[in-house]
Motif scaffolding. Structure first.
Motif, short mmCIF file in Angstrom:
data_model
loop_
_atom_site.label_atom_id
_atom_site.label_comp_id
_atom_site.label_asym_id
_atom_site.label_seq_id
_atom_site.Cartn_x
_atom_site.Cartn_y
_atom_site.Cartn_z
N HIS A 16 -10.04 -3.12 -6.77
CA HIS A 16 -9.89 -4.48 -6.29
C HIS A 16 -8.99 -5.28 -7.22
O HIS A 16 -8.11 -6.03 -6.77
CB HIS A 16 -11.27 -5.14 -6.16
N LEU B 82 -5.38 -4.21 -6.57
CA LEU B 82 -4.82 -4.77 -5.34
C LEU B 82 -4.46 -6.24 -5.50
O LEU B 82 -3.42 -6.70 -5.01
CB LEU B 82 -5.79 -4.58 -4.17
N ILE B 83 -5.31 -7.00 -6.17
CA ILE B 83 -5.00 -8.41 -6.42
C ILE B 83 -3.76 -8.54 -7.30
O ILE B 83 -2.91 -9.40 -7.08
CB ILE B 83 -6.21 -9.12 -7.05
N GLU C 243 -3.42 -7.78 4.50
CA GLU C 243 -4.28 -7.69 3.31
C GLU C 243 -5.64 -8.33 3.59
O GLU C 243 -6.67 -7.83 3.13
CB GLU C 243 -3.63 -8.37 2.11
N GLN D 6 -7.65 -5.90 5.69
CA GLN D 6 -8.09 -4.74 4.92
C GLN D 6 -9.21 -5.06 3.95
O GLN D 6 -9.83 -4.18 3.39
CB GLN D 6 -6.90 -4.14 4.15
N SER E 257 -8.78 -6.83 1.07
CA SER E 257 -8.31 -6.90 -0.32
C SER E 257 -8.50 -8.27 -0.93
O SER E 257 -8.57 -8.40 -2.14
CB SER E 257 -6.84 -6.52 -0.39
N LYS F 267 -16.68 -8.68 -3.43
CA LYS F 267 -16.89 -7.23 -3.67
C LYS F 267 -17.28 -6.99 -5.10
O LYS F 267 -16.84 -7.50 -6.03
CB LYS F 267 -15.65 -6.44 -3.34
#
Length: 117
Positions: free
Chosen positions: A56, A59-60, A107, A110, A112, A117
């Motif tokens: 995570h 992705l960020i 995004e 998905q 992200s 999370k």
């Protein structure tokens, strides 16, 4: 002339030797475990190198880089705006923003951008 050259060489050698001696004498001998280890942006270097990495966070970081590059592409548009045809400039900017919004919605779909999370 030869005497001046020899004297300058001797003085230079004396200064070099003094610098080396002072460098050796003045060295601190604190060999701390943390001081000798490399700093890796918050990661503990004494643990295993194969720790699980947060996907995570990755992705960020990628999303941030994409939108940061996008900002650098927008900055020259101010100068182009003064010398370009307004219709073609608006068409180009609209196309560019549309691609970015489609990527942002992808995004979001998905998951992200979900911070829970």
């Amino acid at each position: 002339m030869l005497m001046i050259l020899m004297m300058s060489t001797i003085i230079s050698l004396i200064l070099i030797i003094l610098t080396l001696i002072l460098n050796i004498v003045s060295k601190k001998s604190f060999y701390d475990r943390e001081k000798n280890s490399p700093f890796e942006c918050g990661f503990d270097p004494k643990n295993l190198a194969r720790l699980p990495f947060s996907l995570h966070f990755f992705l960020i970081a990628i999303i941030f880089i994409i939108f940061d590059v996008e900002l650098t592409l927008f900055l020259p548009m101010v100068l182009i705006f003064q010398i370009s045809n307004i219709f073609y400039l608006n068409l180009c900017l609209s196309f560019f923003i549309t691609i970015l919004l489609i990527g942002l919605f992808h995004e979001q779909n998905q998951g992200s951008l979900d911070w829970s999370k």
